[in-house]
Design a protein around this motif. Structure first.
Motif, PDB file in Angstrom:
ATOM      1  N   VAL A  79       3.305   0.746   3.429  1.00 18.33           N
ATOM      2  CA  VAL A  79       3.340  -0.389   4.342  1.00 18.33           C
ATOM      3  C   VAL A  79       3.101  -1.648   3.523  1.00 18.33           C
ATOM      4  CG1 VAL A  79       0.890  -0.135   4.886  1.00 18.33           C
ATOM      5  CG2 VAL A  79       2.373  -1.418   6.435  1.00 18.33           C
ATOM      6  N   ASP A  80       3.886  -2.693   3.812  1.00 20.14           N
ATOM      7  CA  ASP A  80       3.799  -3.947   3.069  1.00 20.14           C
ATOM      8  C   ASP A  80       3.602  -5.113   4.029  1.00 20.14           C
ATOM      9  OD1 ASP A  80       4.473  -2.337   0.946  1.00 20.14           O
ATOM     10  OD2 ASP A  80       6.536  -3.063   0.783  1.00 20.14           O
ATOM     11  N   VAL A  81       2.981  -6.166   3.531  1.00 22.09           N
ATOM     12  CA  VAL A  81       2.826  -7.386   4.306  1.00 22.09           C
ATOM     13  C   VAL A  81       2.839  -8.557   3.334  1.00 22.09           C
ATOM     14  CG1 VAL A  81       0.309  -7.220   4.220  1.00 22.09           C
ATOM     15  CG2 VAL A  81       1.398  -8.584   6.023  1.00 22.09           C
ATOM     16  N   GLY A  82       3.429  -9.692   3.755  1.00 20.15           N
ATOM     17  CA  GLY A  82       3.485 -10.846   2.873  1.00 20.15           C
ATOM     18  C   GLY A  82       4.134 -12.031   3.549  1.00 20.15           C
ATOM     19  N   LEU A  97       0.846  -1.185   0.000  1.00 18.64           N
ATOM     20  CA  LEU A  97       0.000   0.000   0.000  1.00 18.64           C
ATOM     21  C   LEU A  97       0.884   1.239   0.000  1.00 18.64           C
ATOM     22  CD1 LEU A  97      -2.870   1.214   0.223  1.00 18.64           C
ATOM     23  CD2 LEU A  97      -2.574   1.164   2.713  1.00 18.64           C
ATOM     24  N   ASP A  98       0.747   2.067  -1.062  1.00 14.75           N
ATOM     25  CA  ASP A  98       1.492   3.321  -1.190  1.00 14.75           C
ATOM     26  C   ASP A  98       0.514   4.480  -1.178  1.00 14.75           C
ATOM     27  OD1 ASP A  98       4.577   2.789  -2.506  1.00 14.75           O
ATOM     28  OD2 ASP A  98       3.160   1.130  -2.545  1.00 14.75           O
ATOM     29  N   LEU A  99       0.883   5.567  -0.493  1.00 14.94           N
ATOM     30  CA  LEU A  99       0.035   6.752  -0.436  1.00 14.94           C
ATOM     31  C   LEU A  99       0.893   8.000  -0.513  1.00 14.94           C
ATOM     32  CD1 LEU A  99      -2.857   7.868  -0.054  1.00 14.94           C
ATOM     33  CD2 LEU A  99      -2.367   7.987   2.403  1.00 14.94           C
ATOM     34  N   SER A 138       5.469 -18.837   8.534  1.00 14.76           N
ATOM     35  CA  SER A 138       5.562 -18.233   9.863  1.00 14.76           C
ATOM     36  C   SER A 138       4.615 -17.052   9.898  1.00 14.76           C
ATOM     37  CB  SER A 138       7.007 -17.793  10.130  1.00 14.76           C
ATOM     38  OG  SER A 138       7.128 -17.274  11.451  1.00 14.76           O
ATOM     39  N   ASP A 139       4.777 -16.192  10.906  1.00 11.78           N
ATOM     40  CA  ASP A 139       4.002 -14.962  10.928  1.00 11.78           C
ATOM     41  C   ASP A 139       4.369 -14.117   9.714  1.00 11.78           C
ATOM     42  OD1 ASP A 139       2.826 -15.683  13.302  1.00 11.78           O
ATOM     43  OD2 ASP A 139       4.316 -14.622  14.543  1.00 11.78           O
ATOM     44  N   PRO A 140       3.407 -13.363   9.166  1.00 15.90           N
ATOM     45  CA  PRO A 140       3.700 -12.563   7.973  1.00 15.90           C
ATOM     46  C   PRO A 140       4.811 -11.543   8.219  1.00 15.90           C
ATOM     47  CG  PRO A 140       1.335 -12.717   8.340  1.00 15.90           C
ATOM     48  CD  PRO A 140       1.990 -13.289   9.562  1.00 15.90           C
ATOM     49  N   LEU A 141       5.600 -11.307   7.185  1.00 13.95           N
ATOM     50  CA  LEU A 141       6.561 -10.217   7.197  1.00 13.95           C
ATOM     51  C   LEU A 141       5.790  -8.901   7.105  1.00 13.95           C
ATOM     52  CD1 LEU A 141       9.192 -11.520   4.598  1.00 13.95           C
ATOM     53  CD2 LEU A 141       9.365 -11.607   7.100  1.00 13.95           C
ATOM     54  N   VAL A 142       6.215  -7.903   7.881  1.00 11.94           N
ATOM     55  CA  VAL A 142       5.600  -6.576   7.828  1.00 11.94           C
ATOM     56  C   VAL A 142       6.713  -5.548   7.687  1.00 11.94           C
ATOM     57  CG1 VAL A 142       4.170  -4.861   8.996  1.00 11.94           C
ATOM     58  CG2 VAL A 142       3.659  -7.309   9.257  1.00 11.94           C
ATOM     59  N   GLY A 143       6.620  -4.729   6.669  1.00 13.33           N
ATOM     60  CA  GLY A 143       7.603  -3.672   6.456  1.00 13.33           C
ATOM     61  C   GLY A 143       6.910  -2.358   6.222  1.00 13.33           C
ATOM     62  N   LEU A 144       7.565  -1.280   6.606  1.00 11.84           N
ATOM     63  CA  LEU A 144       7.008   0.047   6.354  1.00 11.84           C
ATOM     64  C   LEU A 144       8.147   0.994   6.033  1.00 11.84           C
ATOM     65  CD1 LEU A 144       7.693   1.738   9.166  1.00 11.84           C
ATOM     66  CD2 LEU A 144       5.731   0.457   9.996  1.00 11.84           C
ATOM     67  N   ASN A 177      13.662   5.295  -1.602  1.00  9.61           N
ATOM     68  CA  ASN A 177      12.931   4.640  -0.522  1.00  9.61           C
ATOM     69  C   ASN A 177      13.825   4.352   0.683  1.00  9.61           C
ATOM     70  OD1 ASN A 177      10.532   4.595  -1.886  1.00  9.61           O
ATOM     71  ND2 ASN A 177      10.506   2.395  -2.257  1.00  9.61           N
ATOM     72  N   LEU A 178      13.308   4.658   1.872  1.00  9.76           N
ATOM     73  CA  LEU A 178      13.871   4.177   3.128  1.00  9.76           C
ATOM     74  C   LEU A 178      12.841   3.238   3.737  1.00  9.76           C
ATOM     75  CD1 LEU A 178      15.476   7.346   4.767  1.00  9.76           C
ATOM     76  CD2 LEU A 178      16.670   5.302   3.972  1.00  9.76           C
ATOM     77  N   SER A 179      13.239   1.985   4.007  1.00  5.15           N
ATOM     78  CA  SER A 179      12.280   1.002   4.508  1.00  5.15           C
ATOM     79  C   SER A 179      12.897   0.204   5.645  1.00  5.15           C
ATOM     80  CB  SER A 179      11.845   0.059   3.374  1.00  5.15           C
ATOM     81  OG  SER A 179      12.976  -0.595   2.817  1.00  5.15           O
ATOM     82  N   LYS A 180      12.021  -0.385   6.458  1.00  2.00           N
ATOM     83  CA  LYS A 180      12.479  -1.162   7.602  1.00  2.00           C
ATOM     84  C   LYS A 180      11.470  -2.264   7.893  1.00  2.00           C
ATOM     85  CE  LYS A 180      13.763  -0.818  12.497  1.00  2.00           C
ATOM     86  NZ  LYS A 180      14.958  -1.683  12.295  1.00  2.00           N
ATOM     87  N   GLY A 181      11.983  -3.467   8.119  1.00  2.00           N
ATOM     88  CA  GLY A 181      11.121  -4.554   8.539  1.00  2.00           C
ATOM     89  C   GLY A 181      10.804  -4.437  10.019  1.00  2.00           C
TER      90      GLY A 181
END
Length: 731
Positions: free
Chosen positions: A682-685, A666-668, A690-696, A710-714
């Motif tokens: 914010v991303d999820v997959g 999801l990009d805004l 295991s539990d889903p990966l979540v990054g933002l 882009n600057l991103s972090k899990g």
């Protein structure tokens, strides 16, 4: 009686030439003689007419002229015309409207965002792009052919005086045209230049077998001076103009189709006029940009007996030999106004031409824009008009293909880089690599033979391919043999220039690779039920490729080392795939299936990707959903991966690997400025392990994501802060 005698005399003279290179046979010579007489006399039955004229000009782009095109610019004009013999014309423009899909592509806007800004810009362009000189052929053609001012030097008409010295004629076939009260038999005659002249045509003339009137004319413009004529009489001037035209013809072709309709079962009147100009860009983007202008005539009133009332008198020194065009502003005193302000008050454009004069009346800008159109403005043509236009394109393209290459500026061979990465590429298995391609036209219509070569400086491995390609009306067919680097997944872009730059500057290579040796067939449909369907069948040998490589530039702020490229299932395989892309406005949905089979091993992978642009609180955004599953024997190169810019940002590509996979991104945009805008995402997959990966993260978008910082972090689980430099174009 005079006309009968003239036809008889011409028939005798021309039929004697039937055994020469001018006419294919005696029947062709006799038909030409009748058509020549009709051309000389024109249609004396028509004294005047009134009609409605609509024109649509569209610029589009695509990978070829036969594939699905993306509209970039659309302009429509509605006008009433009055014509009287010998050749006086008055055009009353009533409305104009413009759409600019290209602007929305760059800005990433939907219909609801900045609608007022878009409307003002489109209205301004509607006025600026307005055609204010006669842009159509009001009656029968004279001894030359030019439509909408194209080409620069008018072409010699195939029925003009002494045209038989320049063209070859042959009857091809005939067709029955069923009208309300009778059937017209139209005879198709092929016209081909005997030699390349200053400005000529090649194509077909359809003639009414009863009257020898021209029913339809379909031509390709060829010649030495289509776009630029010699500025002087010296051999140097001629050579300079020929060279300029040669280069223009390499990239630009111009075709025309002129149709007539039988009005009141008696008069052959203009019905539809099409001008097609196609720009070919053979390097880097390998794109085709056609500009299509379609003018239609309807609501005819013939021989009304009413004289045209012109609003602007001609200046006494206006002559055809020294033509002048005058513009007169409407509405009284214009002192103190700028030229643009004066023109927006409405104006007349007047001039002279062969056997008469013309006048174009343009209303004030407000009236032009507020015109009450009877139909909704559509960016895409309706199905029937698109079908007819496609038929014209295919017919004209076939004529082009049968002409000598040098006549239409199509070289037999040239250097070919179809995308930027064909020239330079950088990844973890080859390091920096350079490529070169050459394409040659062996002769059959719509076909090319392409050979490519590449050398990687890290692996010291040469790769390349030999491909026979047919880009025809039905589809894009390739038969190839190759030794090349291939990616694991359908949505990664590891072999693109965007990934190469990201790998070079940040040491993030977001794809896995293997070496393949083999060959096979690939096909993409251009028409019918197979349109936009991609399929292929190949026999390949898959081998792992593991080379330690790094980026010297990325060493400046990190190790510059790449992650390990995983091994593959080394085996000989049959590989088949089928894919289809569905588009509805800005929404894009791609579905694909792929199978590998070999040595008692079979595995299949299904994948889907859906891209949904949206607007919320006057901010643009995009939701991207991906998913896939693999069934059968475990083959490494068909497994699915989560992590990386295409799935879950903030993680290294392939953080998780499995037989099933899903992701959502999801990009805004945080501002309304889509040219340069801060973006949050914010991303999820996961691969169901295991539990889903979540990054933002957050970034800066330039030109609606053409360039992204882009600057991103899990965050689940935690990962280090990651910086990416992403490019969506060029390829």
């Amino acid at each position: 009686m005079g006309g009968v005698a003239l036809v008889a005399a011409l028939a005798v003279i021309l039929s004697q030439q039937a055994d020469t290179s001018t006419f294919a046979d005696r029947a062709t010579a006799e038909l030409f003689a009748r058509a020549r007489v009709r051309h000389i006399r024109q249609d004396s039955l028509v004294k005047d007419y009134r009609a409605r004229v609509r024109t649509r000009i569209e610029a589009a782009s695509g990978r070829s002229r036969f594939a699905r095109l993306t509209s970039l610019f659309v302009h429509e004009t509605d006008a009433r015309v009055a014509w009287q013999s010998p050749n006086d014309l008055r055009v009353e423009v009533r409305g104009a409207r413009t759409a600019i899909p290209l602007l929305r592509m760059v800005r990433g806007l939907t219909r609801d965002l900045d609608e007022e800004v878009d409307r003002q810009l489109a209205n301004g362009l509607s006025y600026e792009a307005l055609l204010d000189r006669p842009w159509f052929i009001p009656r029968a053609l004279g001894d030359s052919i030019r439509l909408m001012g194209v080409p620069d030097r008018a072409a010699l008409h195939p029925l003009a005086t002494r045209s038989e010295r320049e063209y070859h004629y042959a009857i091809v076939d005939s067709v029955a045209l069923r009208l309300q009260t009778r059937t017209v038999r139209a005879i198709r005659m092929r016209v081909t230049p005997e030699r390349l002249g200053p400005s000529m045509v090649a194509g077909e003339i359809w003639l009414d077998s009863e009257t020898a009137d021209v029913v339809r004319l379909t031509v390709v413009f060829v010649g030495e001076y289509l776009w630029e004529e010699p500025q002087g009489n010296s051999p140097e001037d001629s050579a300079k103009a020929r060279n300029a035209n040669k280069w223009a013809n390499r990239f630009l072709t111009t075709d025309a189709e002129i149709e007539y309709a039988l009005v009141n079962e008696l008069f052959w009147m203009p019905r539809r006029q099409v001008l097609l100009q196609t720009l070919r860009i053979p390097w880097i983007v390998n794109a085709t940009v056609p500009v299509r202008a379609v003018t239609t005539f309807e609501d005819y009133e013939v021989n009304t007996g009413r004289q045209i009332s012109f609003d602007v008198p001609l200046v006494e020194d206006d002559t055809v030999e020294a033509p002048r065009v005058h513009r007169q502003v409407k509405g009284g005193d214009t002192q103190g106004e700028s030229r643009g302000e004066r023109w927006k008050r409405g104006y007349y454009q007047v001039g002279v031409w062969d056997d008469g004069r013309w006048e174009v009346s343009v209303p004030p800008a407000d009236s032009l824009i507020d015109y009450a159109w009877e139909t909704e403005f559509r960016v895409s043509l309706d199905v029937e008009e698109e079908r007819r236009l496609r038929e014209s394109i295919v017919s004209l393209a076939t004529i082009e293909e049968e002409l000598p290459s040098q006549w239409i500026g199509r070289p037999r061979g040239l250097i070919a880089w179809e995308q930027v990465s064909d020239l330079f590429r950088f990844n973890r298995v080859q390091g920096p690599s350079l490529g070169l391609g050459y394409q040659w036209r062996p002769g059959p219509n719509f076909t090319t033979l392409m050979i490519t070569g590449r050398f990687g400086f890290a692996d010291l491995r040469p790769t390349g391919s030999l491909t026979w390609r047919r880009d025809g009306p039905g589809g894009w067919l390739e038969i190839s043999g190759f030794r090349r680097i291939q990616e694991f997944e359908p949505w990664t872009a590891g072999l693109s220039i965007g990934n190469s730059l990201n790998a070079l500057f940040t040491a993030h290579d977001d794809a896995d690779y293997y070496l393949t040796l083999g060959g096979g067939v690939a096909y993409t449909g251009n028409d019918g039920i197979l349109r936009d369907v991609e399929m292929g069948a190949f026999f390949e040998r898959h081998r792992s490729t593991q080379v330690e490589s790094g980026s010297v530039i990325a060493d400046l702020w990190g190790s510059g080392d790449f992650a390990f490229n995983p091994p593959v299932t080394d085996r000989d395989f049959f590989r088949g795939w089928l894919a289809r892309v569905f588009r509805l406005g800005p929404v894009e949905w791609r579905n694909a299936a792929e199978v590998l089979a070999g040595e008692a091993t079979v595995s299949a992978r299904l994948s889907t990707a859906l891209r949904l642009p949206f607007v919320v609180a006057n901010r643009t955004g995009t939701l991207t959903l991906r998913g896939g599953l693999t069934r059968g024997d475990e083959i490494t190169q068909l497994l699915l991966r989560a992590g990386g810019p295409q799935t879950v940002r903030g993680y290294t590509y392939g953080t998780r690997v499995g037989r099933e996979f899903w992701s959502g991104q999801l990009d805004l945009a945080l501002t309304r400025n889509a040219f340069v805008a801060p973006v949050a995402f914010v991303d999820v997959g996961d691969t169901f392990t295991s539990d889903p990966l979540v990054g933002l993260g957050a970034g800066l978008s330039v030109l609606n994501g053409t360039i992204r910082f882009n600057l991103s972090k899990g965050v689940n689980p935690g990962s280090d802060l990651r910086f990416d430099l992403l490019f969506r174009a060029p390829r």
